[in-house]
Write an enzyme that holds these catalytic residues in place. Structure first.
Site, PDB file in Angstrom:
ATOM      1  CG  ASN A 100      81.453  47.559   4.426  1.00  0.00           C
ATOM      2  OD1 ASN A 100      81.378  46.980   3.138  1.00  0.00           O
ATOM      3  ND2 ASN A 100      80.550  47.888   5.032  1.00  0.00           N
ATOM      4  CG  HIS A 151      79.337  42.527   3.841  1.00  0.00           C
ATOM      5  ND1 HIS A 151      79.926  42.944   3.048  1.00  0.00           N
ATOM      6  CD2 HIS A 151      78.714  43.417   4.913  1.00  0.00           C
ATOM      7  CE1 HIS A 151      79.928  44.267   3.153  1.00  0.00           C
ATOM      8  NE2 HIS A 151      78.934  44.593   4.299  1.00  0.00           N
ATOM      9  CB  CYS A 179      76.674  44.700   1.862  1.00  0.00           C
ATOM     10  SG  CYS A 179      77.292  46.653   2.288  1.00  0.00           S
TER      11      CYS A 179
HETATM   12  N1  ACO Z   1      86.521  57.494  16.349  1.00  0.00           N
HETATM   13  C1  ACO Z   1      86.442  57.703  17.548  1.00  0.00           C
HETATM   14  N2  ACO Z   1      85.246  57.919  18.258  1.00  0.00           N
HETATM   15  C2  ACO Z   1      84.236  57.698  17.612  1.00  0.00           C
HETATM   16  C3  ACO Z   1      84.279  57.334  16.063  1.00  0.00           C
HETATM   17  C4  ACO Z   1      85.310  57.156  15.576  1.00  0.00           C
HETATM   18  N3  ACO Z   1      85.674  57.184  14.255  1.00  0.00           N
HETATM   19  N4  ACO Z   1      82.903  57.009  15.710  1.00  0.00           N
HETATM   20  C5  ACO Z   1      81.975  57.182  17.026  1.00  0.00           C
HETATM   21  N5  ACO Z   1      82.735  57.525  17.929  1.00  0.00           N
HETATM   22  C6  ACO Z   1      82.432  57.863  19.339  1.00  0.00           C
HETATM   23  C7  ACO Z   1      81.020  58.112  19.284  1.00  0.00           C
HETATM   24  O1  ACO Z   1      80.551  59.536  19.182  1.00  0.00           O
HETATM   25  C8  ACO Z   1      80.352  57.815  20.785  1.00  0.00           C
HETATM   26  O2  ACO Z   1      81.088  58.819  21.621  1.00  0.00           O
HETATM   27  P1  ACO Z   1      80.143  59.378  22.760  1.00  0.00           P
HETATM   28  O3  ACO Z   1      80.142  58.031  23.888  1.00  0.00           O
HETATM   29  O4  ACO Z   1      80.827  60.313  23.348  1.00  0.00           O
HETATM   30  O5  ACO Z   1      78.886  59.671  22.109  1.00  0.00           O
HETATM   31  C9  ACO Z   1      81.577  56.593  21.015  1.00  0.00           C
HETATM   32  O6  ACO Z   1      82.513  56.746  20.014  1.00  0.00           O
HETATM   33  C10 ACO Z   1      80.834  55.279  20.835  1.00  0.00           C
HETATM   34  O7  ACO Z   1      80.146  55.302  19.636  1.00  0.00           O
HETATM   35  P2  ACO Z   1      79.179  53.962  19.354  1.00  0.00           P
HETATM   36  O8  ACO Z   1      78.442  54.560  18.208  1.00  0.00           O
HETATM   37  O9  ACO Z   1      78.500  53.529  20.511  1.00  0.00           O
HETATM   38  O10 ACO Z   1      80.353  53.074  18.698  1.00  0.00           O
HETATM   39  P3  ACO Z   1      80.003  51.484  18.783  1.00  0.00           P
HETATM   40  O11 ACO Z   1      80.793  50.617  19.616  1.00  0.00           O
HETATM   41  O12 ACO Z   1      78.500  51.171  18.373  1.00  0.00           O
HETATM   42  O13 ACO Z   1      81.091  51.322  17.479  1.00  0.00           O
HETATM   43  C11 ACO Z   1      80.462  51.094  14.999  1.00  0.00           C
HETATM   44  C12 ACO Z   1      80.393  52.152  16.214  1.00  0.00           C
HETATM   45  C13 ACO Z   1      81.870  50.554  14.770  1.00  0.00           C
HETATM   46  C14 ACO Z   1      79.967  51.836  13.753  1.00  0.00           C
HETATM   47  C15 ACO Z   1      79.476  50.134  15.258  1.00  0.00           C
HETATM   48  O14 ACO Z   1      78.173  50.194  15.657  1.00  0.00           O
HETATM   49  C16 ACO Z   1      79.321  49.067  14.074  1.00  0.00           C
HETATM   50  O15 ACO Z   1      80.334  48.250  13.937  1.00  0.00           O
HETATM   51  N6  ACO Z   1      78.501  49.033  13.585  1.00  0.00           N
HETATM   52  C17 ACO Z   1      77.990  48.295  12.723  1.00  0.00           C
HETATM   53  C18 ACO Z   1      77.801  49.095  11.220  1.00  0.00           C
HETATM   54  C19 ACO Z   1      78.728  48.697  10.116  1.00  0.00           C
HETATM   55  O16 ACO Z   1      79.606  47.860  10.348  1.00  0.00           O
HETATM   56  N7  ACO Z   1      78.376  49.118   9.027  1.00  0.00           N
HETATM   57  C20 ACO Z   1      78.864  48.690   7.758  1.00  0.00           C
HETATM   58  C21 ACO Z   1      78.259  49.096   6.669  1.00  0.00           C
HETATM   59  S1  ACO Z   1      76.874  48.581   6.824  1.00  0.00           S
HETATM   60  C22 ACO Z   1      77.067  47.023   5.652  1.00  0.00           C
HETATM   61  O17 ACO Z   1      78.041  46.956   5.024  1.00  0.00           O
HETATM   62  C23 ACO Z   1      75.608  46.551   4.939  1.00  0.00           C
END
Ligand code: ACO
Length: 334
Positions: free
Chosen positions: A291, A261, A119
């Protein structure tokens, strides 16, 4: 060629695939909900390319590049170097930059190079191009950030498939002098390789060639440590933005625009709070495009320029983070 004091963006372009994938459609594919996706990521819908060959990474890149060259008033054979930032190249070899060259009708045999910085790729390209223009090696450099991430996403994995998308953006960089109101003022790049497994595709490279078992385990698809990436993202983008601003002798309040980004809205809002930047100064496209990795910044820049938001002379900072973990920031007067 004589060295140039500065470089500047001569023109921008972008290409957004026409197919929209909504959160409601994703609800039918995986166990998720529109509310969850919006609350955690801000994404309402994302764009996906057609997989029939009409919207390959190089095709989308070519659409964006043509618009950027038109805006820059630069003819194909005036391009001296092509830098193509992508992690979803058309082929393992040759480079997507080489594939693109002929699609643009460039016949001057200019060098072509792909940049693999995920990215942060477009900003890596901008910094390389800036230094090559300043030293006088090249005059006009075409930089593309384009991704066709679809084949590398596991569409049954709700933790990743809600985030990623396809698209392309481009810019032509050229020479600028001291009195020019448009110029790149400063930049920083970084990479913390200890985070190399936080966002990666386990197999398909030479370290782990694909076989039937690995394909069955979907090791050709992207895996991500979401929480860790979130922390890296905010920390690295904040540090790089601060360092680039300091090098340009500017503070956040001097900026008219900020383009981070577009990974997800929560990361952008967190960064805005930490850097004390008003959200009104921040260009946001992630809600509608998702993204698309190296393409997010050039798309956001091009849209803001074409919408008449970012004007010539406006001070603007751009920052990114990506798999690696790479990061960077560029401060410029558009
Ligand atoms: N829908 C519903 N529930 C979900 C989903 C979904 N799509 N995805 C995960 N869950 C669940 C998980 O299984 C978990 O359930 P559990 O508590 O029963 O285990 C619960 O939701 C919470 O999961 P977390 O991973 O703790 O959720 P979090 O608040 O961290 O959000 C996210 C996840 C959105 C991926 C977050 O971690 C984030 O924004 N991370 C940054 C990653 C990112 O933006 N990457 C982009 C690519 S990187 C780049 O561009 C370089």
């Amino acid at each position: 060629m004589t060295p140039s004091k500065y470089s500047k963006i001569l023109g921008t372009g972008s290409y957004i695939p026409s197919r929209t994938l909504t959160n409601q459609e994703l609800e039918k594919m995986v166990d998720t909900s529109n509310e969850w996706i919006i609350e955690r990521t801000g994404i309402k819908e994302r764009r996906l390319a057609k997989l029939d060959g009409s919207e390959t990474c190089s095709e989308m890149g070519a659409f964006a590049a043509k618009k950027a060259m038109e805006a820059a008033n630069i003819k194909p054979d005036e391009i001296d170097l092509i830098l193509f930032a992508t992690v979803s190249p058309d082929y393992k070899l040759p480079s997507t930059a080489a594939v693109l060259q002929q699609k643009l009708g460039i016949k001057n045999e200019c060098p072509c190079l792909d940049i693999v910085a995920a990215c942060s790729g477009f900003l890596y390209g901008l910094v390389i191009a800036d230094s090559m223009i300043k030293t006088g090696i090249y005059k006009n450099i075409l930089i593309i950030g384009a991704e066709l991430l679809q084949p590398f996403v596991d569409w049954t994995d709700r933790t990743t498939c809600i985030l990623f998308a396809d698209g392309a953006g481009a810019a032509v960089l050229g020479r600028a002098d001291e009195n020019d109101s448009s110029k790149i003022l400063s930049s920083t790049l970084s990479c913390d390789g200890t985070g190399d497994k936080l966002l990666f595709v386990p197999s398909g490279g030479s370290a782990s060639p694909l076989n039937k078992e690995k394909l069955e385990r979907k090791e050709d698809k992207l895996v991500m440590e979401g929480k860790q990436i979130f922390k890296y993202a905010t920390r690295t983008m904040m540090r790089n933005s601060q360092m680039a601003l300091e090098a340009a002798h500017l503070s956040v309040s001097d900026l008219q625009w900020f383009i981070p980004h577009q990974a997800n809205l929560r990361i952008i809002e967190y960064l805005a709070k930490k850097l004390e930047i008003n959200m009104e100064k921040i260009i946001v496209t992630v809600e509608k495009y998702g993204n698309n990795s190296a393409a997010t910044i050039p798309i956001a820049l091009d849209e803001a320029v074409r919408a008449g938001k970012i004007k010539r002379g406006d001070k603007c900072a751009m920052t990114a983070f990506g798999a690696g973990v790479t990061s960077g920031a560029v401060v410029l007067q558009y």
